[in-house]
Design a protein around this motif. Structure first.
Motif, mmCIF file in Angstrom:
data_model
loop_
_atom_site.group_PDB
_atom_site.id
_atom_site.type_symbol
_atom_site.label_atom_id
_atom_site.label_comp_id
_atom_site.label_asym_id
_atom_site.label_seq_id
_atom_site.Cartn_x
_atom_site.Cartn_y
_atom_site.Cartn_z
ATOM 1 N N LEU A 102 33.998 -18.311 28.896
ATOM 2 C CA LEU A 102 34.162 -16.859 28.760
ATOM 3 C C LEU A 102 34.093 -16.516 27.273
ATOM 4 O O LEU A 102 34.919 -16.973 26.486
ATOM 5 C CB LEU A 102 35.502 -16.426 29.360
ATOM 6 C CG LEU A 102 35.687 -16.788 30.847
ATOM 7 C CD1 LEU A 102 37.099 -16.466 31.294
ATOM 8 C CD2 LEU A 102 34.666 -16.065 31.711
ATOM 9 N N ASP A 103 33.106 -15.726 26.922
ATOM 10 C CA ASP A 103 32.866 -15.350 25.533
ATOM 11 C C ASP A 103 33.769 -14.178 25.157
ATOM 12 O O ASP A 103 33.606 -13.070 25.678
ATOM 13 C CB ASP A 103 31.390 -14.979 25.359
ATOM 14 C CG ASP A 103 31.012 -14.723 23.909
ATOM 15 O OD1 ASP A 103 31.916 -14.573 23.070
ATOM 16 O OD2 ASP A 103 29.797 -14.673 23.613
ATOM 17 N N LYS A 106 32.335 -10.831 24.333
ATOM 18 C CA LYS A 106 31.799 -10.004 25.414
ATOM 19 C C LYS A 106 32.906 -9.428 26.305
ATOM 20 O O LYS A 106 32.718 -8.395 26.936
ATOM 21 C CB LYS A 106 30.861 -10.827 26.297
ATOM 22 C CG LYS A 106 29.587 -11.281 25.618
ATOM 23 C CD LYS A 106 28.725 -12.057 26.612
ATOM 24 C CE LYS A 106 27.423 -12.520 25.969
ATOM 25 N NZ LYS A 106 26.587 -13.292 26.940
ATOM 26 N N HIS A 107 34.046 -10.142 26.360
ATOM 27 C CA HIS A 107 35.126 -9.750 27.264
ATOM 28 C C HIS A 107 36.420 -9.509 26.489
ATOM 29 O O HIS A 107 36.721 -10.225 25.533
ATOM 30 C CB HIS A 107 35.392 -10.847 28.303
ATOM 31 C CG HIS A 107 34.178 -11.320 29.033
ATOM 32 N ND1 HIS A 107 33.594 -10.607 30.054
ATOM 33 C CD2 HIS A 107 33.425 -12.455 28.884
ATOM 34 C CE1 HIS A 107 32.542 -11.282 30.514
ATOM 35 N NE2 HIS A 107 32.418 -12.390 29.814
ATOM 36 N N SER A 108 37.179 -8.548 26.925
ATOM 37 C CA SER A 108 38.508 -8.334 26.346
ATOM 38 C C SER A 108 39.458 -9.389 26.925
ATOM 39 O O SER A 108 39.150 -10.030 27.937
ATOM 40 C CB SER A 108 39.020 -6.941 26.708
ATOM 41 O OG SER A 108 39.256 -6.858 28.109
ATOM 42 N N GLU A 111 40.218 -8.715 30.484
ATOM 43 C CA GLU A 111 39.158 -9.142 31.411
ATOM 44 C C GLU A 111 39.183 -10.656 31.609
ATOM 45 O O GLU A 111 39.011 -11.158 32.732
ATOM 46 C CB GLU A 111 37.790 -8.716 30.875
ATOM 47 C CG GLU A 111 37.544 -7.225 30.912
ATOM 48 C CD GLU A 111 36.254 -6.827 30.202
ATOM 49 O OE1 GLU A 111 35.645 -5.831 30.608
ATOM 50 O OE2 GLU A 111 35.859 -7.530 29.234
ATOM 51 N N ILE A 112 39.406 -11.391 30.527
ATOM 52 C CA ILE A 112 39.451 -12.861 30.601
ATOM 53 C C ILE A 112 40.607 -13.316 31.486
ATOM 54 O O ILE A 112 40.437 -14.194 32.345
ATOM 55 C CB ILE A 112 39.563 -13.467 29.183
ATOM 56 C CG1 ILE A 112 38.232 -13.274 28.447
ATOM 57 C CG2 ILE A 112 39.928 -14.950 29.250
ATOM 58 C CD1 ILE A 112 38.273 -13.615 26.973
ATOM 59 N N ILE A 115 39.688 -12.674 35.116
ATOM 60 C CA ILE A 115 38.727 -13.653 35.640
ATOM 61 C C ILE A 115 39.422 -14.987 35.910
ATOM 62 O O ILE A 115 39.182 -15.636 36.936
ATOM 63 C CB ILE A 115 37.559 -13.845 34.650
ATOM 64 C CG1 ILE A 115 36.723 -12.565 34.572
ATOM 65 C CG2 ILE A 115 36.676 -15.024 35.076
ATOM 66 C CD1 ILE A 115 35.662 -12.574 33.480
ATOM 67 N N TYR A 137 30.641 -16.320 36.980
ATOM 68 C CA TYR A 137 31.417 -15.804 35.850
ATOM 69 C C TYR A 137 31.075 -16.411 34.486
ATOM 70 O O TYR A 137 31.363 -15.793 33.458
ATOM 71 C CB TYR A 137 32.910 -16.031 36.111
ATOM 72 C CG TYR A 137 33.474 -15.248 37.265
ATOM 73 C CD1 TYR A 137 33.568 -13.856 37.205
ATOM 74 C CD2 TYR A 137 33.914 -15.884 38.422
ATOM 75 C CE1 TYR A 137 34.085 -13.125 38.262
ATOM 76 C CE2 TYR A 137 34.435 -15.167 39.491
ATOM 77 C CZ TYR A 137 34.516 -13.789 39.408
ATOM 78 O OH TYR A 137 35.027 -13.076 40.459
ATOM 79 N N ASP A 139 29.587 -17.603 30.968
ATOM 80 C CA ASP A 139 28.631 -17.117 29.970
ATOM 81 C C ASP A 139 27.838 -18.272 29.349
ATOM 82 O O ASP A 139 27.033 -18.051 28.441
ATOM 83 C CB ASP A 139 29.375 -16.379 28.845
ATOM 84 C CG ASP A 139 30.061 -15.112 29.341
ATOM 85 O OD1 ASP A 139 29.454 -14.378 30.129
ATOM 86 O OD2 ASP A 139 31.222 -14.875 28.933
ATOM 87 N N ASN A 184 36.959 -17.103 19.488
ATOM 88 C CA ASN A 184 36.762 -16.290 20.698
ATOM 89 C C ASN A 184 36.112 -17.068 21.836
ATOM 90 O O ASN A 184 35.280 -16.540 22.568
ATOM 91 C CB ASN A 184 35.914 -15.048 20.384
ATOM 92 C CG ASN A 184 36.697 -13.977 19.669
ATOM 93 O OD1 ASN A 184 37.828 -13.658 20.055
ATOM 94 N ND2 ASN A 184 36.138 -13.427 18.600
#
Length: 210
Positions: A102-103, A106-108, A111-112, A115, A137, A139, A184
């Motif tokens: 999970l980048d 790209k995600h708050s 959001e992480i 997920i 899901y 990235d 990140n």
């Protein structure tokens, strides 16, 4: 007549190139020499490859793996001849994981976290396989493979995941989280296999255009 001479010259040129390649390969014995040889040359025609007994099952790979240091072979098509020479051979520990990357760019974090919860819930309740969840899901570039790393050395894992103590601290089928907030990078990892020693060869590859 001119066409004949041109073809003759081309034939001599190709023969000379083949002879040069054969001589040059004969003089290369180590990984360091091979790396120096390909340095600055076109990667399309000069490169160092790796084959291991788990990920590579072709006849070429098996021939190279079964031979010793210095084993040389070649393949030929209508348009090119390719030379292969073993310049290194190891039997080191290899690791195999699956992961969802999970980048954080790209995600708050909200959001992480969401997920992560979805993945754990769906996986633990057996609603979806980890591979399908990775395809949905992740990235990472290996998402289409279900997040599978294949058999790799620890130095070939993403830097954030290359923690031997972390890997050894989990059993097969464990799912755990790894984060690096400074870069990140956030991972959901599944340990899929126990550590295994695997034969691997480093191979110098040179392509000759015919």
């Amino acid at each position: 007549m001119k066409l004949f001479l041109s073809a003759l010259c081309l034939g001599f040129s190709l023969t000379a190139f083949a002879q040069n390649v054969t001589k040059e390969l004969k003089d290369i014995e180590t990984e360091e020499q091979a790396e120096a040889y390909v340095d600055g040359k076109k990667k399309k025609h000069y490169q160092i490859m790796r084959f291991n007994e788990e990920n590579h099952q072709s006849k070429l790979a098996q021939d190279l793996l079964s031979g010793g240091q210095g084993t040389t072979t070649s393949t030929r098509t209508q348009f090119e001849k390719t030379y292969f020479k073993v310049v290194g051979k190891t039997n080191d520990p290899h690791y195999r994981l699956s992961y969802i990357y999970l980048d954080g760019k790209k995600h708050s974090m909200k959001e992480i976290d969401l997920i992560r919860k979805k993945v754990l819930l769906k996986h633990d309740s057996q609603l979806e396989t980890f591979a399908n969840l990775a395809k949905k899901y992740s990235d990472a570039k290996n998402a289409f493979k279900g997040g599978d790393t294949n058999w790799v050395k620890i130095t070939d894992l993403p830097t954030t995941l290359a923690d031997l103590d972390e890997i050894l601290g989990h059993k097969v089928d464990d799912i755990y989280m790894v984060s690096n907030k400074e870069t990140n990078q956030f991972y959901i990892v599944k340990k899929t296999h126990v550590i295994r020693r695997i034969k691997e060869v480093k191979v110098l590859k040179v392509v000759e255009q015919l």
